[in-house]
Design a protein around this motif. Structure first.
Motif, PDB file in Angstrom:
ATOM      1  N   ILE A   9      -3.121   8.811  -5.874  1.00  0.00           N
ATOM      2  CA  ILE A   9      -4.416   8.134  -5.929  1.00  0.00           C
ATOM      3  C   ILE A   9      -5.361   8.640  -4.840  1.00  0.00           C
ATOM      4  O   ILE A   9      -6.583   8.497  -4.933  1.00  0.00           O
ATOM      5  CB  ILE A   9      -4.176   6.599  -5.805  1.00  0.00           C
ATOM      6  N   TYR A  38     -15.456  16.504  -4.427  1.00  0.00           N
ATOM      7  CA  TYR A  38     -15.834  15.129  -4.771  1.00  0.00           C
ATOM      8  C   TYR A  38     -16.475  14.403  -3.602  1.00  0.00           C
ATOM      9  O   TYR A  38     -17.462  13.677  -3.765  1.00  0.00           O
ATOM     10  CB  TYR A  38     -14.585  14.355  -5.231  1.00  0.00           C
ATOM     11  N   ARG A  82      -9.236   3.056  -9.530  1.00  0.00           N
ATOM     12  CA  ARG A  82      -7.770   3.052  -9.351  1.00  0.00           C
ATOM     13  C   ARG A  82      -7.408   2.994  -7.862  1.00  0.00           C
ATOM     14  O   ARG A  82      -6.459   2.323  -7.469  1.00  0.00           O
ATOM     15  CB  ARG A  82      -7.144   4.307  -9.977  1.00  0.00           C
ATOM     16  N   TYR A  83      -8.161   3.719  -7.057  1.00  0.00           N
ATOM     17  CA  TYR A  83      -7.932   3.651  -5.618  1.00  0.00           C
ATOM     18  C   TYR A  83      -8.123   2.220  -5.121  1.00  0.00           C
ATOM     19  O   TYR A  83      -7.308   1.688  -4.356  1.00  0.00           O
ATOM     20  CB  TYR A  83      -8.878   4.608  -4.861  1.00  0.00           C
ATOM     21  N   ASN A 113     -14.589  10.279 -12.192  1.00  0.00           N
ATOM     22  CA  ASN A 113     -14.337   9.919 -10.791  1.00  0.00           C
ATOM     23  C   ASN A 113     -14.570   8.436 -10.524  1.00  0.00           C
ATOM     24  O   ASN A 113     -13.953   7.866  -9.618  1.00  0.00           O
ATOM     25  CB  ASN A 113     -15.219  10.768  -9.862  1.00  0.00           C
ATOM     26  N   ARG A 125       0.832  -1.208   0.000  1.00  0.00           N
ATOM     27  CA  ARG A 125       0.000   0.000   0.000  1.00  0.00           C
ATOM     28  C   ARG A 125       0.867   1.259   0.000  1.00  0.00           C
ATOM     29  O   ARG A 125       0.585   2.225  -0.692  1.00  0.00           O
ATOM     30  CB  ARG A 125      -0.893   0.019   1.245  1.00  0.00           C
ATOM     31  N   SER A 136       2.096   2.428  -3.247  1.00  0.00           N
ATOM     32  CA  SER A 136       1.143   2.884  -4.269  1.00  0.00           C
ATOM     33  C   SER A 136       1.075   4.405  -4.388  1.00  0.00           C
ATOM     34  O   SER A 136       0.390   4.924  -5.268  1.00  0.00           O
ATOM     35  CB  SER A 136      -0.246   2.307  -3.984  1.00  0.00           C
ATOM     36  N   PHE A 152      -8.310  13.599  -5.981  1.00  0.00           N
ATOM     37  CA  PHE A 152      -9.723  13.999  -5.978  1.00  0.00           C
ATOM     38  C   PHE A 152      -9.903  15.434  -5.491  1.00  0.00           C
ATOM     39  O   PHE A 152      -9.283  15.853  -4.513  1.00  0.00           O
ATOM     40  CB  PHE A 152     -10.528  13.075  -5.057  1.00  0.00           C
ATOM     41  N   ALA A 186      -5.162   0.059  -6.072  1.00  0.00           N
ATOM     42  CA  ALA A 186      -3.924   0.368  -5.356  1.00  0.00           C
ATOM     43  C   ALA A 186      -4.006   0.024  -3.867  1.00  0.00           C
ATOM     44  O   ALA A 186      -3.024  -0.432  -3.275  1.00  0.00           O
ATOM     45  CB  ALA A 186      -3.594   1.859  -5.520  1.00  0.00           C
ATOM     46  N   ARG A 187      -5.145   0.250  -3.270  1.00  0.00           N
ATOM     47  CA  ARG A 187      -5.209   0.245  -1.820  1.00  0.00           C
ATOM     48  C   ARG A 187      -6.008  -0.897  -1.199  1.00  0.00           C
ATOM     49  O   ARG A 187      -5.821  -1.209  -0.040  1.00  0.00           O
ATOM     50  CB  ARG A 187      -5.841   1.576  -1.351  1.00  0.00           C
ATOM     51  N   MET A 239     -11.320   6.924 -11.315  1.00  0.00           N
ATOM     52  CA  MET A 239     -10.326   7.213 -10.278  1.00  0.00           C
ATOM     53  C   MET A 239     -10.558   6.359  -9.028  1.00  0.00           C
ATOM     54  O   MET A 239      -9.615   5.902  -8.388  1.00  0.00           O
ATOM     55  CB  MET A 239     -10.387   8.698  -9.881  1.00  0.00           C
ATOM     56  N   LEU A 240     -11.826   6.183  -8.688  1.00  0.00           N
ATOM     57  CA  LEU A 240     -12.137   5.383  -7.505  1.00  0.00           C
ATOM     58  C   LEU A 240     -11.724   3.921  -7.739  1.00  0.00           C
ATOM     59  O   LEU A 240     -11.233   3.252  -6.819  1.00  0.00           O
ATOM     60  CB  LEU A 240     -13.627   5.478  -7.165  1.00  0.00           C
TER      61      LEU A 240
END
Lengths: 593, 593
Positions: free
Chosen positions: A580, A588, B557-558, B551, A573, A576, A584, B561-562, B554-555
C-alpha cells in the motif's frame, strides 16, 4: 516567568526504590565509593544550579540567540558566565574517568542531572554535551598522547568538543561525504571540506574547540567503509599543552532555526586545516558511533526534561486559571469560576504528560544501568547481556522518548489556550526547542530503521527475545494486587513476540517491508517498555501507604487505560503490509494531475 | 525558497466530479448565475494571486513581523500593497451578498479560494478573514442603517473588521468578561475595558477598523446571558459616511507569538470609546457566534492549506534529496545515492499528508455545501437538515482538520531531516504558523466539548444519527468493486452509532464522563467522516482509467490500511471511563511528593 522545580522526590524514588541503585553501586568495586547520600547531594546541587542559573537564561537566550559577527560566533548574554560556573562545579566531567579529571559517576545518576539541564536550558546543555561526547570518542579510540593532550582540558571545561559529520549533500548517508584528508609529511593530515549543522562549531565560551571530523583519505574505499576520524583543533596545541597558531578551520555562518537558538549551529569550513588521525584509517565511523550512541540516549533525556518542564508549568497554570464550572457542580462558589483542573480534558492532557515523564525517567535510568554494567562490571556474561540490551534500547530511548515527549509538550501547551502560543509562558519555546530532538542525531525514522534492521532482523530477534524474557521473568513476580499492570504487560510482551516473528519472516520475502513499518514497531516496543517500567514502579510502590506511592499506582492505571492501547493500533498498521506504500510510482508524489 | 502550486486539478475533481457542484448551482435559483467555467476562472485567478503575491511575502512577513511603534501597529513590508491588490480584485466580498458589494459566491467555491490563501500566507489571510466574519455578524444582526454604513466599506477593503471577545481573565468562559458598556444620552454606549488576542486590532492596511466588541451593560444579568455586542469604530463615521474623530480605542501592545508573526495580535484598550449596540441588549453572544462558526470552519481550511503547502514542499524535497539506497536494490546507479522517495518510511509520511489533504478538501467542500443549502435553498426541510449537519460538523471541521493537518505538517517537516528545522525551507514556519489553528477560535478541546455536549448529548444523538443514516444510504450504493472502502465505512458508522449511545447513556449517570472522552469522540467521528469522503471520492473515480483516478483509489486504500484503524483506538479509550481521570485530587497535579 516559567517555573521549574527539579523532581527530586521522583528521582530518588526511581533511583533508590525502583532500581535499588545504592545496593547496585555498593556491589560493584568500581562504584562502591558512591553512596546514596553522595548521589543525593549531587542531585541537589544540580537542582540548585539549574533552578538558579540555566533556567534564568533560557528565555533570554532564545530571544537573543547566538550571533555570527565578523567571522566568529558570540553566545547570548550570561552564557559564558554560566558555562564557567558549570565547568568550575566539575559538572562537565561528572561521568568521565577520574584518570582524565572526571568524577567517574555512573550513568544512572548522570542521566538525572542531564534531565535537569535539558529541562531548564537545552541550548546551553548542548555545549557541554558535545564536549562529553567528543571526550568519550577520544577515550575509546585516541592514542595515549592524544588523550593526555585533549581530555583533561575538555573535562575541565577549558576547551569544548564538536562532532563534524553532516555535509550539505550527506546527512543520514555518511558514505557519500566529500571532505578530504590528505596526509602531510609530518604524519598529520590536510583537511578540506564543508560541514553543516555543527553544534557549538564556534563560540566564545572557551579559548579552544576540538573538532572531531569525519573525512576520506585519498585512497579510501567508497562508502561508509572509507571514512576516517580526525582531531582538528581550532587552535593547534603545542607539545607542552599551550595554544599555538589558529588552524584553518572556522565558521562560515550560523543557521537560523526553529528553536535552540542560543545553541550555535554552524557551517564549518575546513580550508586545509591540520588534522590528526584518531585510531586507524577507514575506521572512523565506529569511533564516531561511540559518540553518536551517547548523544542518542541524551536526546531521549532532552525529551524527558522538556516534558517535565512543560508539565510543571501547565499544571500550575491549570491550577491558577479560573474558567467555567465543573460538570459535576460548582467547586469554588466564592470565585468567579472554577480552576480548569475540574475539566476532564485538561486533566487528560496533564496526565498524558505526567505518565510519560515518570515512565521515561524510569526507562532512562534502566538503560543507564545497562550502560553502567557494560562500563563497570567485571562479569563478561553480564557485560554481553547489557551490551545487547543497550544496542536494542538506544534507538527506543532516542526516538520513543522524544516522540512521546513532543506530544506531552504539545498537550501541556494546549492547557494554556492562547497563552500557550505567546512567549511569556515559555511553552512555545519549549515546543520549538524540543522539536529538534526528534530530528537530529539520526531522525526518529532512522532510529526505527536501526531498531528493526540492525537490532532485530539482523540477529533474528535474539536481542528483543532476551528483553521479552527478562520482562516475563520479572513481571511474573508481581503479586496479584498488581494484576492490572501485570496482565497487560505480559500480554503486550506476547504481542511483541508474535509481531516480531511476523516482521522477520515477512522481511525475508519483502525487502521494503521493514522500512514501511519501522516507526510503528519502534512505538510498539516503546509501549511495552513503558508498561514494563510501570510494572517496576508499581512493584516498588505497593504496600507503601502514603499518597505519593498510591498515586504511582493510579498513574499506572491511567497508562494502562489510556496510553497502552496504542500498541494494538501499531500492530494493526504493521499487519497492513508494504504494498500500500510502495505501490505508488515515484512521480506520483509530485504530480497533481 | 518554498514552492506552491495550487492543487487545481484536485479542486476541480472534488467540486465537479465528487460533489457535482455545477449541477447543484444550476438547480438553485440564487446560484444559477454560476457555471463551471466561471468557478474555474475564479480558482485560476486566486491561484495566480497566491502563487505570485501572498507566497512571496510569507517568509519576509515572518521574519519582519508586525511592529508596534508609538502606539500604533505597522504591518510587514508589502503587506499593504498585497492587501490593496486583494481588495481591488474584489476578493474580500467574494462570498458576501451582492446587495453590499459582494459577489455572492457559494461557500463550496470560496473554501477552495481560502485554502490557497492559507497555504501561502496565513498571517495575511487573517486580516480579510476577520473582516468577512465581522461582515457576516453585521449582516445577520445589525440595523439597516448600520449595514449601509459599514458593510460596503468592509467588503470593498476600505476598512477592516475585528472580533473583540477575549479578556486577560476570560477566554473560553466569556460569561465573566468585565468590559463595560454604559448608555450615553444619544443612544450610543461608553465602552471601557481591555481585550486581548485581537487579530488585526490595529494595522496600517486601511484607514479605519470596525471593532465588534462584547461588553456588559450596567444591569446585565450575570454570566453569558448578559453580554451585548457593540460596533466600536477606530474612527467614528459621520452620517455621510466620512471619517470623523478618532475614537477612544487603540492598541496597548502586540503579542510576541510562536508563529503568524505578520498577523498583528493586539491588546486593545477601550477608554470610554463610543460604541453602538448591534441587535438587542444581552443577545450579543448569539450574534458573535455567527462570526465564530464562520471562523471555525475557516480554521479547518487553515489546516488544509498548511498541510497542502507542507506536502508539496516535502514531496519535492524527497524527490530531489539523494541519500542511501533502496532496500530492494539500487534504483539510480548513475547517481551517488537514490532519492529518499525509495524509503518506505518517507513515503509513509508523505502519504499521511496527502491522504489527509484529499479527505480534508472533500470534507470542507461537503460542509460548505451544507452551509450553501442553509443560505441559498428555499426548501425549509432541506434547510433544517443542513443546519443540523452544519451544527454537528463545524467542531469537526475546525478541530479534526487542524489536528490531522498539524500531524501532516510535522510529517512533512520530518521528510527534510535537519533541513526541516531551519528557516530556509519554510517548513518550520509552517509548523509554527499552523499550531495556533488548534488553539484559537475555541481550542480543539473546547470544540470537542461542543460536539459531544451541545451537538450530540443535548439532542439525544439526533444529529449524529441523521449523519450516519445519510452515510449508510449513500455508501450502500457503492458497487462491489469498492467493497474495500464500503465495508469499513459501514462498519465505522456502526461503531460510531454504538459508542454514541454508550456515551449518551453514561453521561446521564456521570456528569464528568463526556468531558474526559470528548477529544477521542471527535477524532472517531472525524475518521468516519474521512472514510465517508473517501467513499465519495472512490465512487467518482471508479471506471475512469487514467492514473489520476486510479491513484485516488490507491490513496483511499492507504487511508483504510493506515489511518482509519485509529478509530478503534479512540473507542477503546472512550470505554475506559472517567474515573481514571477524575480520581486524582486537584493537589496531585502540582505536587511532587
Amino acid at each position: 516567568m516559567p517555573i521549574y522545580n527539579a523532581p527530586l522526590a521522583d528521582m530518588r524514588f526511581i533511583l533508590n526504590e525502583v532500581f535499588n541503585a545504592p545496593q547496585f553501586w555498593q556491589a560493584n568495586e568500581k562504584l562502591a565509593h558512591l553512596d546514596s547520600a553522595t548521589a543525593d547531594a549531587i542531585l541537589e546541587e544540580m537542582a540548585k544550579f539549574t533552578q538558579n542559573i540555566t533556567l534564568s537564561i533560557n528565555r533570554s537566550g532564545d530571544e537573543e540567540g547566538a550571533r555570527f559577527e565578523n567571522g566568529q560566533v558570540y553566545t547570548a548574554t550570561n552564557f559564558k558566565d554560566a558555562f564557567k560556573q558549570y565547568a568550575e562545579g566539575g559538572w562537565i566531567g561528572l561521568s568521565a574517568d577520574e584518570e582524565w579529571g572526571g568524577q567517574g559517576m555512573p550513568k544512572m545518576l548522570t542521566v538525572l542531572a542531564d534531565e535537569m539541564l535539558f529541562a531548564t536550558n537545552p541550548s546551553f546543555m548542548l555545549y557541554p554535551l558535545l564536549s562529553v561526547g567528543a571526550g568519550m570518542a577520544l577515550s575509546s579510540y585516541a592514542s595515549q598522547e592524544q588523550k593526555e593532550k585533549y581530555l583533561p582540558k575538555i573535562y575541565s571545561g577549558e576547551w569544548t568538543g564538536t562532532m563534524c559529520l553532516t555535509e550539505p549533500h550527506a546527512g543520514t548517508d555518511l558514505g557519500i561525504i566529500k571532505t578530504k584528508a590528505e596526509p602531510n609529511a609530518d604524519g598529520s593530515y590536510h583537511i578540506t571540506g564543508t560541514k553543516i549543522f555543527i553544534t557549538g562549531g564556534d563560540h566564545d565560551l572557551t579559548e579552544n574547540i576540538i573538532h572531531l571530523v569525519l573525512a576520506k583519505t585519498p585512497d579510501a574505499p567508497a562508502g561508509s567503509r572509507g571514512i576516517s576520524l580526525f582531531i582538528v583543533p581550532k587552535y593547534l596545541v603545542n607539545d607542552d599543552g599551550h595554544l599555538d597558531e589558529r588552524n584553518a578551520v572556522g565558521p562560515g555562518s550560523i543557521e537560523h532555526k526553529m528553536g535552540i537558538k542560543a545553541s550555535a549551529t554552524c557551517v564549518m569550513n575546513f580550508d586545509g586545516a591540520k588534522g590528526y588521525l584518531v585510531g586507524n584509517e577507514n575506521e572512523g565511523l565506529a569511533a564516531m558511533f561511540v559518540m553518536m550512541n551517547y548523544e542518542r540516549l541524551s536526546m531521549g533525556i532532552q525529551g524527558l526534561g522538556a516534558s517535565e518542564f512543560a508539565y510543571q508549568n501547565a499544571a500550575q497554570y491549570a491550577t491558577d486559571r479560573l474558567q467555567g464550572r465543573s460538570a459535576s457542580g460548582t467547586q469554588s462558589p466564592q470565585k468567579p469560576a472554577d480552576s480548569i483542573l475540574v475539566h476532564g480534558d485538561v486533566r487528560r492532557m496533564l496526565l498524558n504528560a505526567r505518565a510519560n515523564n515518570e515512565a521515561s525517567r524510569a526507562f532512562a535510568v534502566y538503560v543507564a544501568q545497562q550502560l553502567d554494567i557494560t562500563k563497570f562490571s567485571t562479569d563478561a556474561e553480564a557485560i554481553k547481556i547489557a551490551n545487547d540490551r543497550v544496542a536494542l534500547l538506544t534507538p527506543i530511548a532516542k526516538a520513543y522518548l522524544t516522540d512521546t515527549a513532543f506530544n506531552a509538550v504539545l498537550d501541556a501547551q494546549m492547557c494554556f489556550g492562547g497563552h500557550g502560543y505567546i512567549r511569556e509562558w515559555g511553552l512555545e519555546q519549549c515546543v520549538r526547542d524540543l522539536r529538534i530532538a526528534q530530528i537530529y542525531e539520526g531522525t526518529n525514522g532512522v532510529q526505527s530503521q536501526d531498531l528493526i534492521g540492525r537490532k532485530v532482523i539482523k540477529n533474528d530477534g535474539a536481542f528483543i527475545q532476551a528483553f521479552i524474557d527478562e520482562i516475563r521473568e520479572e513481571v511474573n513476580q508481581l503479586p496479584s494486587e498488581l494484576n492490572f499492570i501485570k496482565d497487560v504487560t505480559l500480554d503486550s510482551a506476547t504481542e511483541i513476540e508474535v509481531i516480531t516473528r511476523y516482521i522477520i519472516d515477512t522481511a525475508h520475502e519483502d525487502a521494503n517491508f521493514s522500512n514501511t513499518v519501522a516507526v510503528d514497531y519502534l512505538h510498539a516496543v516503546g509501549l511495552l517498555s513503558f508498561s514494563y517500567m510501570f510494572a517496576k514502579i508499581c512493584h516498588a510502590a505497593l504496600d507503601k501507604q502514603t499518597e505519593f506511592y498510591q498515586n504511582k499506582l493510579m498513574l499506572a492505571r491511567y497508562f494502562v487505560a489510556r496510553i497502552l492501547p496504542d500498541l494494538k493500533l501499531r500492530i494493526m498498521r504493521i499487519q497492513s503490509g508494504s504494498d500500500i506504500i510502495m505501490h505508488f510510482d515515484q512521480d506520483y508524489f509530485t504530480t497533481q494531475s
